[in-house]
Design an enzyme around this catalytic site. Structure first.
Site, PDB file in Angstrom:
ATOM      1  N   ARG A   1       0.811  -1.222   0.000  1.00 53.50           N
ATOM      2  CA  ARG A   1       0.000   0.000   0.000  1.00 53.50           C
ATOM      3  C   ARG A   1       0.844   1.272   0.000  1.00 53.50           C
ATOM      4  O   ARG A   1       0.286   2.375  -0.005  1.00 53.50           O
ATOM      5  CB  ARG A   1      -0.938   0.005   1.213  1.00 53.50           C
ATOM      6  CG  ARG A   1      -2.058  -1.025   1.114  1.00 53.50           C
ATOM      7  CD  ARG A   1      -2.957  -0.975   2.350  1.00 53.50           C
ATOM      8  NE  ARG A   1      -3.552   0.346   2.536  1.00 53.50           N
ATOM      9  CZ  ARG A   1      -4.647   0.780   1.925  1.00 53.50           C
ATOM     10  NH1 ARG A   1      -5.273  -0.004   1.070  1.00 53.50           N
ATOM     11  NH2 ARG A   1      -5.134   1.984   2.184  1.00 53.50           N
TER      12      ARG A   1
ATOM     13  N   ASP B   1       0.394  -1.613  10.770  1.00 51.31           N
ATOM     14  CA  ASP B   1      -1.063  -1.547  10.897  1.00 51.31           C
ATOM     15  C   ASP B   1      -1.388  -0.826  12.199  1.00 51.31           C
ATOM     16  O   ASP B   1      -1.177  -1.370  13.297  1.00 51.31           O
ATOM     17  CB  ASP B   1      -1.636  -2.964  10.902  1.00 51.31           C
ATOM     18  CG  ASP B   1      -3.151  -2.993  10.952  1.00 51.31           C
ATOM     19  OD1 ASP B   1      -3.770  -1.946  11.237  1.00 51.31           O
ATOM     20  OD2 ASP B   1      -3.727  -4.079  10.717  1.00 51.31           O
TER      21      ASP B   1
ATOM     22  N   TYR C   1     -16.892   6.906  16.003  1.00 51.71           N
ATOM     23  CA  TYR C   1     -15.986   7.812  15.291  1.00 51.71           C
ATOM     24  C   TYR C   1     -15.957   9.171  15.986  1.00 51.71           C
ATOM     25  O   TYR C   1     -14.878   9.746  16.193  1.00 51.71           O
ATOM     26  CB  TYR C   1     -16.458   7.962  13.845  1.00 51.71           C
ATOM     27  CG  TYR C   1     -15.635   8.931  13.026  1.00 51.71           C
ATOM     28  CD1 TYR C   1     -14.425   8.536  12.453  1.00 51.71           C
ATOM     29  CD2 TYR C   1     -16.068  10.240  12.804  1.00 51.71           C
ATOM     30  CE1 TYR C   1     -13.669   9.419  11.694  1.00 51.71           C
ATOM     31  CE2 TYR C   1     -15.317  11.129  12.046  1.00 51.71           C
ATOM     32  CZ  TYR C   1     -14.121  10.714  11.491  1.00 51.71           C
ATOM     33  OH  TYR C   1     -13.370  11.588  10.749  1.00 51.71           O
TER      34      TYR C   1
ATOM     35  N   LYS D   1     -12.677  11.057  17.762  1.00 49.26           N
ATOM     36  CA  LYS D   1     -12.184  12.373  17.346  1.00 49.26           C
ATOM     37  C   LYS D   1     -12.209  13.387  18.496  1.00 49.26           C
ATOM     38  O   LYS D   1     -11.345  14.270  18.562  1.00 49.26           O
ATOM     39  CB  LYS D   1     -12.979  12.883  16.149  1.00 49.26           C
ATOM     40  CG  LYS D   1     -12.665  12.134  14.853  1.00 49.26           C
ATOM     41  CD  LYS D   1     -11.187  12.236  14.472  1.00 49.26           C
ATOM     42  CE  LYS D   1     -10.872  11.599  13.140  1.00 49.26           C
ATOM     43  NZ  LYS D   1      -9.447  11.721  12.768  1.00 49.26           N
TER      44      LYS D   1
ATOM     45  N   THR E   1     -12.983  11.778  -0.036  1.00 49.00           N
ATOM     46  CA  THR E   1     -11.988  10.706  -0.064  1.00 49.00           C
ATOM     47  C   THR E   1     -12.722   9.376  -0.008  1.00 49.00           C
ATOM     48  O   THR E   1     -13.957   9.323   0.055  1.00 49.00           O
ATOM     49  CB  THR E   1     -11.051  10.820   1.133  1.00 49.00           C
ATOM     50  OG1 THR E   1     -11.827  10.718   2.343  1.00 49.00           O
ATOM     51  CG2 THR E   1     -10.315  12.154   1.118  1.00 49.00           C
TER      52      THR E   1
END
Length: 233
Positions: A37, A50, A131, A135, A164
């Site tokens: 990647r 990772d 999420y 954050k 994205t």
């Protein structure tokens, strides 16, 4: 020219950030989850790991240390869904901050969604937070770090909801604008405020009150140190 480490730089905002910095002549060390990647390009260096795995995260931080002290570390890597949201968005930045040589500048990617995050840390050990939780927690981490180490300044950046892979094709914000603030913070000699800013498109904003609550910050750092076994220097 600056030596800069960008996590999660295989695609999206991380790749755009790394490419812009490299095009400006800076020495950029990129990071990807696997060798396959790694982004194409001529980079100063590469780091593999990772960030959803604490063991690999520590090794990634140790690998990054081989390049010496960075002028800036941009904690860009992110994940949307639990449990990786907490592991990648909160625990990994904490671990990298704890094990890496303290850079001149620390930049953590936040999100406007942090305002919906919870100060209940009971889900942190199991990475059960959302999420928004992750954050809020990384924004509080950024604020906590802003006065912790002499010689290191710290900022959090809301890049906007940009199109994205994670943000989705229908995201309304400008993709190019999404990386400009963090590249500017990483390289501009004079920034006001010098440390502790929460930024969106080159302007400071007020984050959620909890992010600047020193009691919450202390609880968060203690919990992160306990669950990782890696205290913050």
């Amino acid at each position: 020219m600056a030596l800069i480490f960008v996590t999660g730089s295989s695609t999206g905002l991380g790749l755009n950030t790394a490419a812009a910095l490299s095009a400006d002549g800076h020495d950029v060390v990129v990071h990807a989850r696997t060798t396959a990647r790694l982004p194409h390009g001529t980079w100063y260096g590469t780091v593999i790991g990772d960030l959803s795995d604490p063991v690999q995260t520590v090794r990634a931080g140790q690998s990054a240390n081989e390049y010496g002290r960075f002028d800036a570390v941009i904690h860009n890597a992110g994940a949307l869904h639990p449990p990786d949201a907490v592991r990648v968005n909160t625990i990994a930045p904490y671990l990298l901050t704890a094990v890496m040589i303290a850079p001149a500048r620390l930049i953590y990617l936040s999100s406007s969604m942090h305002r919906g995050g919870s100060t209940d840390l009971t889900g942190l050990p199991s990475a059960a937070g959302s999420y928004s939780d992750s954050k809020l927690w990384v924004t509080a981490l950024s604020a906590a770090m802003s006065t912790r180490w002499s010689g290191t300044t710290t900022h959090a950046v809301d890049p906007g909801w940009v199109p994205t892979r994670m943000g989705g094709a229908g995201a309304p914000d400008d993709l190019t604008e999404g990386h400009r603030t963090q590249t500017w913070l990483a390289t501009t000699p004079d920034v006001t405020p010098v440390t502790g800013g929460y930024w969106h498109h080159h302007h400071t904003q007020h984050p959620a009150a909890a992010a600047n609550d020193t009691r919450f910050q202390a609880r968060l750092l203690m919990e992160l140190g306990d669950i990782t076994g890696v205290p913050l220097p």
